[in-house]
Design a protein around this motif. Structure first.
Motif, PDB file in Angstrom:
ATOM      1  N   VAL A  61       0.837  -1.208   0.000  1.00 29.91           N
ATOM      2  CA  VAL A  61       0.000   0.000   0.000  1.00 29.91           C
ATOM      3  C   VAL A  61       0.868   1.253   0.000  1.00 29.91           C
ATOM      4  O   VAL A  61       0.616   2.217  -0.740  1.00 29.91           O
ATOM      5  N   ALA A  62       1.915   1.268   0.820  1.00 30.82           N
ATOM      6  CA  ALA A  62       2.803   2.425   0.878  1.00 30.82           C
ATOM      7  C   ALA A  62       3.557   2.617  -0.436  1.00 30.82           C
ATOM      8  O   ALA A  62       3.719   3.745  -0.922  1.00 30.82           O
ATOM      9  N   PHE A  63       4.017   1.520  -1.003  1.00 29.02           N
ATOM     10  CA  PHE A  63       4.732   1.567  -2.289  1.00 29.02           C
ATOM     11  C   PHE A  63       3.834   2.143  -3.379  1.00 29.02           C
ATOM     12  O   PHE A  63       4.231   3.038  -4.126  1.00 29.02           O
ATOM     13  N   ALA A  64       2.598   1.625  -3.474  1.00 26.09           N
ATOM     14  CA  ALA A  64       1.672   2.087  -4.505  1.00 26.09           C
ATOM     15  C   ALA A  64       1.317   3.554  -4.305  1.00 26.09           C
ATOM     16  O   ALA A  64       1.097   4.291  -5.276  1.00 26.09           O
ATOM     17  N   GLY A  65       1.252   3.988  -3.056  1.00 19.55           N
ATOM     18  CA  GLY A  65       0.891   5.377  -2.778  1.00 19.55           C
ATOM     19  C   GLY A  65       1.903   6.374  -3.288  1.00 19.55           C
ATOM     20  O   GLY A  65       1.581   7.560  -3.465  1.00 19.55           O
ATOM     21  N   ARG A  66       3.133   5.937  -3.574  1.00 22.52           N
ATOM     22  CA  ARG A  66       4.169   6.832  -4.080  1.00 22.52           C
ATOM     23  C   ARG A  66       4.201   6.903  -5.604  1.00 22.52           C
ATOM     24  O   ARG A  66       4.989   7.664  -6.169  1.00 22.52           O
ATOM     25  N   LEU A  67       3.358   6.091  -6.248  1.00 20.58           N
ATOM     26  CA  LEU A  67       3.313   6.103  -7.711  1.00 20.58           C
ATOM     27  C   LEU A  67       2.546   7.317  -8.215  1.00 20.58           C
ATOM     28  O   LEU A  67       1.636   7.808  -7.547  1.00 20.58           O
ATOM     29  N   ASP A  68       2.907   7.782  -9.417  1.00 17.89           N
ATOM     30  CA  ASP A  68       2.146   8.873 -10.022  1.00 17.89           C
ATOM     31  C   ASP A  68       0.773   8.364 -10.452  1.00 17.89           C
ATOM     32  O   ASP A  68       0.555   7.146 -10.589  1.00 17.89           O
ATOM     33  N   SER A  69      -0.156   9.256 -10.662  1.00 21.11           N
ATOM     34  CA  SER A  69      -1.550   8.878 -10.920  1.00 21.11           C
ATOM     35  C   SER A  69      -1.724   7.984 -12.143  1.00 21.11           C
ATOM     36  O   SER A  69      -2.430   6.966 -12.068  1.00 21.11           O
ATOM     37  N   PRO A  70      -1.117   8.288 -13.307  1.00 14.12           N
ATOM     38  CA  PRO A  70      -1.296   7.394 -14.468  1.00 14.12           C
ATOM     39  C   PRO A  70      -0.783   5.979 -14.217  1.00 14.12           C
ATOM     40  O   PRO A  70      -1.427   4.997 -14.595  1.00 14.12           O
ATOM     41  N   THR A  71       0.383   5.879 -13.566  1.00 10.03           N
ATOM     42  CA  THR A  71       0.937   4.546 -13.288  1.00 10.03           C
ATOM     43  C   THR A  71       0.077   3.794 -12.284  1.00 10.03           C
ATOM     44  O   THR A  71      -0.181   2.593 -12.445  1.00 10.03           O
ATOM     45  N   LEU A  72      -0.372   4.483 -11.253  1.00  9.09           N
ATOM     46  CA  LEU A  72      -1.203   3.840 -10.243  1.00  9.09           C
ATOM     47  C   LEU A  72      -2.541   3.400 -10.838  1.00  9.09           C
ATOM     48  O   LEU A  72      -3.045   2.324 -10.512  1.00  9.09           O
ATOM     49  N   THR A  73      -3.107   4.217 -11.718  1.00 11.54           N
ATOM     50  CA  THR A  73      -4.364   3.842 -12.380  1.00 11.54           C
ATOM     51  C   THR A  73      -4.180   2.576 -13.205  1.00 11.54           C
ATOM     52  O   THR A  73      -4.980   1.641 -13.131  1.00 11.54           O
ATOM     53  N   ALA A  74      -3.103   2.538 -13.980  1.00 16.60           N
ATOM     54  CA  ALA A  74      -2.829   1.361 -14.810  1.00 16.60           C
ATOM     55  C   ALA A  74      -2.578   0.128 -13.946  1.00 16.60           C
ATOM     56  O   ALA A  74      -2.996  -0.987 -14.294  1.00 16.60           O
ATOM     57  N   LEU A  75      -1.895   0.325 -12.809  1.00 15.12           N
ATOM     58  CA  LEU A  75      -1.629  -0.800 -11.908  1.00 15.12           C
ATOM     59  C   LEU A  75      -2.929  -1.358 -11.330  1.00 15.12           C
ATOM     60  O   LEU A  75      -3.123  -2.577 -11.262  1.00 15.12           O
ATOM     61  N   LEU A  76      -3.811  -0.496 -10.891  1.00 13.64           N
ATOM     62  CA  LEU A  76      -5.069  -0.937 -10.279  1.00 13.64           C
ATOM     63  C   LEU A  76      -5.996  -1.620 -11.281  1.00 13.64           C
ATOM     64  O   LEU A  76      -6.889  -2.368 -10.875  1.00 13.64           O
ATOM     65  N   GLU A  77      -5.783  -1.392 -12.566  1.00 14.18           N
ATOM     66  CA  GLU A  77      -6.622  -2.043 -13.569  1.00 14.18           C
ATOM     67  C   GLU A  77      -6.220  -3.496 -13.793  1.00 14.18           C
ATOM     68  O   GLU A  77      -6.972  -4.244 -14.409  1.00 14.18           O
ATOM     69  N   ARG A  78      -5.083  -3.901 -13.293  1.00 11.27           N
ATOM     70  CA  ARG A  78      -4.613  -5.272 -13.516  1.00 11.27           C
ATOM     71  C   ARG A  78      -5.335  -6.235 -12.571  1.00 11.27           C
ATOM     72  O   ARG A  78      -5.330  -6.059 -11.351  1.00 11.27           O
ATOM     73  N   SER A  79      -5.908  -7.264 -13.151  1.00  8.14           N
ATOM     74  CA  SER A  79      -6.662  -8.242 -12.358  1.00  8.14           C
ATOM     75  C   SER A  79      -5.748  -9.147 -11.547  1.00  8.14           C
ATOM     76  O   SER A  79      -6.195  -9.802 -10.602  1.00  8.14           O
ATOM     77  N   ASP A  80      -4.454  -9.215 -11.909  1.00  6.89           N
ATOM     78  CA  ASP A  80      -3.518 -10.067 -11.162  1.00  6.89           C
ATOM     79  C   ASP A  80      -2.933  -9.358  -9.940  1.00  6.89           C
ATOM     80  O   ASP A  80      -2.114  -9.937  -9.229  1.00  6.89           O
ATOM     81  N   ARG A 103      -3.030  -8.586  -6.369  1.00  2.00           N
ATOM     82  CA  ARG A 103      -3.720  -9.264  -5.270  1.00  2.00           C
ATOM     83  C   ARG A 103      -4.296  -8.307  -4.240  1.00  2.00           C
ATOM     84  O   ARG A 103      -5.369  -8.559  -3.687  1.00  2.00           O
ATOM     85  N   CYS A 104      -3.603  -7.227  -3.971  1.00  7.44           N
ATOM     86  CA  CYS A 104      -4.057  -6.296  -2.929  1.00  7.44           C
ATOM     87  C   CYS A 104      -4.666  -5.045  -3.542  1.00  7.44           C
ATOM     88  O   CYS A 104      -4.581  -3.957  -2.963  1.00  7.44           O
ATOM     89  N   GLY A 105      -5.289  -5.193  -4.703  1.00  6.11           N
ATOM     90  CA  GLY A 105      -5.856  -4.050  -5.398  1.00  6.11           C
ATOM     91  C   GLY A 105      -6.899  -3.311  -4.589  1.00  6.11           C
ATOM     92  O   GLY A 105      -6.936  -2.078  -4.568  1.00  6.11           O
ATOM     93  N   ALA A 106      -7.761  -4.057  -3.883  1.00  7.55           N
ATOM     94  CA  ALA A 106      -8.822  -3.421  -3.098  1.00  7.55           C
ATOM     95  C   ALA A 106      -8.235  -2.584  -1.966  1.00  7.55           C
ATOM     96  O   ALA A 106      -8.700  -1.470  -1.693  1.00  7.55           O
ATOM     97  N   ALA A 107      -7.214  -3.095  -1.300  1.00 10.04           N
ATOM     98  CA  ALA A 107      -6.590  -2.353  -0.195  1.00 10.04           C
ATOM     99  C   ALA A 107      -5.907  -1.087  -0.712  1.00 10.04           C
ATOM    100  O   ALA A 107      -5.988  -0.024  -0.085  1.00 10.04           O
TER     101      ALA A 107
END
Length: 444
Positions: free
Chosen positions: A30-49, A51-55
């Motif tokens: 969660v902390a790692f993802a929070g440091r990503l820029d918005s476009p990268t984080l959006t693309a990451l959250l779209e991936r179904s693989d 595992r902790c996407g909801a968190a």
């Protein structure tokens, strides 16, 4: 001073980034993802693989990053919000604009496992009066609003679906041609929002579609199910079925992330049911206690008989579960399945029995074990028992998925341990009945 690289810089491909996040513990991810820029984080959250996407999405909503949530495909966003707590969900929905919020809430309202629950509402829809050139210009101008452009859905003035034009047809057509001239062929194939996702997968597979339109009662397009959505849904269902077929329940999370209490809850219930079933096996052996005392040699072959019946039943069950899931077999065809299983299982049982018969003869004549003067009768008992047990195991294993489906249950609940437990009890009855028939007056 060396500048610390951005977390996304070390991973050029989103698949690598998702793999990196999956390898971290939940707080670290969660902390790692929070440091990503918005476009990268959006693309990451779209991936179904992921595992902790909801968190991660919940933390994004808590941080008020509505631009990230807005950028996620609506079907994926609906899936993520469905895992939020009610309070988290309400807070996240307030970050979305009204059209997106309405669309996501509509997607979340469909029951799990239906076409509506896995469809996307981001698709290209154009009127029947447009030309190819107008449609191509529309696609270019609205490209950012669509998750995929596999096909174009042509509707009349009442928004009813009239035709489906593939992107290939559109690109290859005369720019001045009307869309309806390009869409030659049969009436468009579609499904309703409450269609089972397995039925959607069957249609897509049968017709080789990349996307299937989902229409309401008035034949208006409410969304599309893409082939990647179907693959993701079926992989999730396959994981659930594997859990049930192994004699348990789907964990809903990676093995190492499942809590101790959840592990006990998901596995303990089935183990208790199977244990109660196996108690019947002990009762059956107690019933034949006198026979076992008279012919102790019969006890040597009990594991052989029971495992052969369980194996044959599990084989038949797995074949029929697959056949029902793919639509290769229908509920009304149970009698055809039984008529196929009976002769096949008789031959298989006879083959296994012949191996058992030969084994006793070889051991007896080679001096490896002395079965006594009635060794031939014992060999024939094993042969006859295996024919009966394998035939019974295959028959009950083939029929159990039909029974469960008829009761409205998932055929995958016919787990291998459950079939083996059912076969064990009656397998003993068959074995000792054959022994009484052939060994009566000699060993018994």
């Amino acid at each position: 001073m060396t500048q610390t690289p951005h977390p996304a810089d070390a991973y050029g491909h989103l698949a690598d980034l998702a793999s990196r996040v999956n390898s971290l513990k939940l707080p670290e991810a969660v902390a790692f993802a929070g440091r990503l820029d918005s476009p990268t984080l959006t693309a990451l959250l779209e991936r179904s693989d992921l595992r902790c996407g909801a968190a991660i999405a919940a933390e994004v909503a808590k941080a008020g990053r509505g631009d990230v949530l807005e950028g996620i495909a609506q079907d994926r966003l609906a899936d993520l919000l469905g895992r939020f707590t009610p309070d988290e969900r309400q807070s996240a929905l307030h970050l979305l604009d009204v059209p997106t919020r309405t669309s996501v809430m509509r997607l979340m309202a469909y029951p799990e496992g239906t076409a509506g629950s896995i469809m996307t509402t981001e698709f290209v829809q154009v009127p029947t009066v447009w030309t190819v050139a107008q449609t191509l210009a529309h696609i270019r101008s609205t490209e950012q609003e669509h998750e995929t452009v596999y096909a174009i859905y042509v509707v009349d003035e009442a928004q009813r679906l009239q035709a489906v034009v593939s992107l290939r047809q559109l690109v290859c057509a005369d720019p001045a041609a009307p869309l309806l001239d390009v869409a030659r062929g049969h009436a468009p194939i579609a499904c309703g929002p409450y269609a089972d996702r397995e039925e959607v997968a069957r249609i897509i597979r049968q017709h080789g579609f990349l996307a299937l339109p989902v229409v309401d009662e008035e034949h208006r397009v409410v969304g599309i199910v893409t082939v990647d959505d179907v693959i993701d849904a079926l992989m999730e269902e396959a994981q659930e079925d594997m859990g049930r077929f192994g004699g348990g329940e789907h964990m809903g999370a990676p093995y190492l992330e499942v809590g101790f209490g959840t592990m006990l809850k998901k596995r303990g219930g089935w183990l208790a049911v199977l244990f109660l079933g196996e108690m019947l096996t002990a009762s059956a052996m107690q019933h034949y206690e006198m026979e076992l005392e008279k012919a102790v040699v019969l006890a040597m072959f009990i594991p052989l008989i029971m495992s052969s019946g369980g194996n044959s039943g599990s084989q038949a069950t797995s074949l029929l579960i697959r056949g029902l899931a793919l639509g290769e077999v229908r509920l009304a065809q149970w009698w055809r399945v039984l008529l196929r299983e009976l002769p096949a299982s008789l031959v298989l049982g006879a083959g296994l029995g012949a191996i058992g018969f030969a084994r006793i003869l070889v051991w007896q004549h080679a001096g490896l074990y002395d079965y006594g003067e009635h060794y031939l009768l014992i060999a024939f008992t094993i042969w006859l028992s295996l024919i009966g047990v394998v035939s019974f195991g295959s028959s009950i294993g083939a029929m159990l998925p039909f029974v469960l489906q008829r009761l409205g249950l998932d055929p995958a609940s016919a787990s291998a341990p459950l079939v083996a437990t059912l076969v064990d009890v009656l397998g003993l009855v068959i074995y000792f009945s054959a022994a009484a028939l052939l060994l009566g007056g000699t060993l018994l």
